[in-house]
Design a protein around this motif. Structure first.
Motif, PDB file in Angstrom:
ATOM      1  N   THR A  60       0.798  -1.227   0.000  1.00  0.00           N
ATOM      2  CA  THR A  60       0.000   0.000   0.000  1.00  0.00           C
ATOM      3  C   THR A  60       0.828   1.273   0.000  1.00  0.00           C
ATOM      4  O   THR A  60       0.295   2.351  -0.256  1.00  0.00           O
ATOM      5  CB  THR A  60      -0.934   0.039   1.218  1.00  0.00           C
ATOM      6  N   GLY A  61       2.095   1.188   0.325  1.00  0.00           N
ATOM      7  CA  GLY A  61       2.931   2.380   0.375  1.00  0.00           C
ATOM      8  C   GLY A  61       2.773   3.116   1.687  1.00  0.00           C
ATOM      9  O   GLY A  61       2.469   2.521   2.715  1.00  0.00           O
ATOM     10  N   ASP A  84      -6.147   1.744   8.194  1.00  0.00           N
ATOM     11  CA  ASP A  84      -6.988   1.454   9.352  1.00  0.00           C
ATOM     12  C   ASP A  84      -6.735  -0.002   9.715  1.00  0.00           C
ATOM     13  O   ASP A  84      -7.428  -0.903   9.242  1.00  0.00           O
ATOM     14  CB  ASP A  84      -8.457   1.699   9.005  1.00  0.00           C
ATOM     15  N   ILE A  85      -5.709  -0.241  10.529  1.00  0.00           N
ATOM     16  CA  ILE A  85      -5.336  -1.598  10.917  1.00  0.00           C
ATOM     17  C   ILE A  85      -6.039  -1.943  12.224  1.00  0.00           C
ATOM     18  O   ILE A  85      -5.918  -1.222  13.216  1.00  0.00           O
ATOM     19  CB  ILE A  85      -3.804  -1.728  11.069  1.00  0.00           C
ATOM     20  N   ASP A 118      -4.947 -12.388  -1.600  1.00  0.00           N
ATOM     21  CA  ASP A 118      -5.205 -12.222  -3.031  1.00  0.00           C
ATOM     22  C   ASP A 118      -6.494 -11.459  -3.334  1.00  0.00           C
ATOM     23  O   ASP A 118      -6.947 -11.447  -4.480  1.00  0.00           O
ATOM     24  CB  ASP A 118      -5.206 -13.572  -3.763  1.00  0.00           C
ATOM     25  N   ARG A 119      -7.080 -10.825  -2.333  1.00  0.00           N
ATOM     26  CA  ARG A 119      -8.250  -9.963  -2.542  1.00  0.00           C
ATOM     27  C   ARG A 119      -7.796  -8.511  -2.466  1.00  0.00           C
ATOM     28  O   ARG A 119      -6.763  -8.189  -1.895  1.00  0.00           O
ATOM     29  CB  ARG A 119      -9.328 -10.211  -1.479  1.00  0.00           C
ATOM     30  N   GLU A 120      -8.601  -7.628  -2.984  1.00  0.00           N
ATOM     31  CA  GLU A 120      -8.245  -6.215  -3.020  1.00  0.00           C
ATOM     32  C   GLU A 120      -8.447  -5.551  -1.655  1.00  0.00           C
ATOM     33  O   GLU A 120      -9.460  -5.768  -0.995  1.00  0.00           O
ATOM     34  CB  GLU A 120      -9.079  -5.487  -4.069  1.00  0.00           C
ATOM     35  N   ILE A 121      -7.476  -4.743  -1.251  1.00  0.00           N
ATOM     36  CA  ILE A 121      -7.600  -3.897  -0.063  1.00  0.00           C
ATOM     37  C   ILE A 121      -8.300  -2.622  -0.530  1.00  0.00           C
ATOM     38  O   ILE A 121      -7.857  -1.986  -1.481  1.00  0.00           O
ATOM     39  CB  ILE A 121      -6.228  -3.553   0.541  1.00  0.00           C
ATOM     40  N   SER A 122      -9.379  -2.264   0.126  1.00  0.00           N
ATOM     41  CA  SER A 122     -10.165  -1.103  -0.289  1.00  0.00           C
ATOM     42  C   SER A 122      -9.363   0.182  -0.145  1.00  0.00           C
ATOM     43  O   SER A 122      -8.855   0.490   0.934  1.00  0.00           O
ATOM     44  CB  SER A 122     -11.437  -0.995   0.553  1.00  0.00           C
ATOM     45  N   GLN A 123      -9.257   0.933  -1.222  1.00  0.00           N
ATOM     46  CA  GLN A 123      -8.582   2.221  -1.155  1.00  0.00           C
ATOM     47  C   GLN A 123      -9.486   3.271  -0.526  1.00  0.00           C
ATOM     48  O   GLN A 123      -9.021   4.325  -0.127  1.00  0.00           O
ATOM     49  CB  GLN A 123      -8.108   2.650  -2.540  1.00  0.00           C
ATOM     50  N   LYS A 124     -10.768   2.962  -0.414  1.00  0.00           N
ATOM     51  CA  LYS A 124     -11.696   3.889   0.228  1.00  0.00           C
ATOM     52  C   LYS A 124     -11.594   3.785   1.750  1.00  0.00           C
ATOM     53  O   LYS A 124     -11.392   4.785   2.430  1.00  0.00           O
ATOM     54  CB  LYS A 124     -13.134   3.594  -0.216  1.00  0.00           C
ATOM     55  N   VAL A 175      -7.566  -3.002   7.151  1.00  0.00           N
ATOM     56  CA  VAL A 175      -7.028  -4.352   7.166  1.00  0.00           C
ATOM     57  C   VAL A 175      -7.220  -4.882   8.582  1.00  0.00           C
ATOM     58  O   VAL A 175      -6.846  -4.228   9.556  1.00  0.00           O
ATOM     59  CB  VAL A 175      -5.531  -4.386   6.775  1.00  0.00           C
ATOM     60  N   ILE A 176      -7.812  -6.069   8.682  1.00  0.00           N
ATOM     61  CA  ILE A 176      -8.056  -6.683   9.991  1.00  0.00           C
ATOM     62  C   ILE A 176      -7.191  -7.934  10.101  1.00  0.00           C
ATOM     63  O   ILE A 176      -7.163  -8.764   9.190  1.00  0.00           O
ATOM     64  CB  ILE A 176      -9.548  -7.043  10.152  1.00  0.00           C
ATOM     65  N   PHE A 177      -6.503  -8.047  11.227  1.00  0.00           N
ATOM     66  CA  PHE A 177      -5.681  -9.214  11.514  1.00  0.00           C
ATOM     67  C   PHE A 177      -6.296  -9.980  12.684  1.00  0.00           C
ATOM     68  O   PHE A 177      -6.439  -9.426  13.777  1.00  0.00           O
ATOM     69  CB  PHE A 177      -4.250  -8.816  11.905  1.00  0.00           C
TER      70      PHE A 177
END
Length: 106
Positions: free
Chosen positions: A52-53, A58-59, A85-91, A95-97
């Motif tokens: 993501t850079g 929002d972790i 392999d799914r898209e992380i929402s740029q909106k 990301v939930i761990f």
């Protein structure tokens, strides 16, 4: 001599153009979640940030037990949302761990 100079100028232009196309990970059209299951939390977060850079994510952390996660090297990742392999929402940039202690099973 002129042919050599023209060839050198064209070669340097091609290098500049190819370097100019490479941008930071955050400038990509989509971010694909890496498979970080089983990794130490600290490493997993670094792997996601490599995709993501420098954007502020929002972790969210969800340990198996009702504990506060202080030291990211004491926890391992059981699952993630989004899945690998799914898209992380740029909106939402979320990301939930799902976590476990190193001595526990998922």
């Amino acid at each position: 001599m002129r042919k050599q100079m023209a060839a050198a100028a064209m070669a340097s232009t091609a290098v500049v153009a190819s370097v100019g196309l490479a941008g930071p990970a955050a400038a990509q059209d989509e971010w694909i979640m890496p498979d970080v299951r089983g990794e130490i939390l600290e490493t997993a977060i670094n792997d996601v940030r490599a995709v993501t850079g420098d954007v502020e994510l929002d972790i969210r952390l969800q340990p198996n037990v009702n504990q506060v996660v202080y030291n990211y090297s004491n926890w391992a990742v059981c699952a993630t949302s989004p899945r690998p392999d799914r898209e992380i929402s740029q909106k939402t940039k979320r990301v939930i761990f799902a976590l476990r202690r190193l001595n526990e099973k998922c």
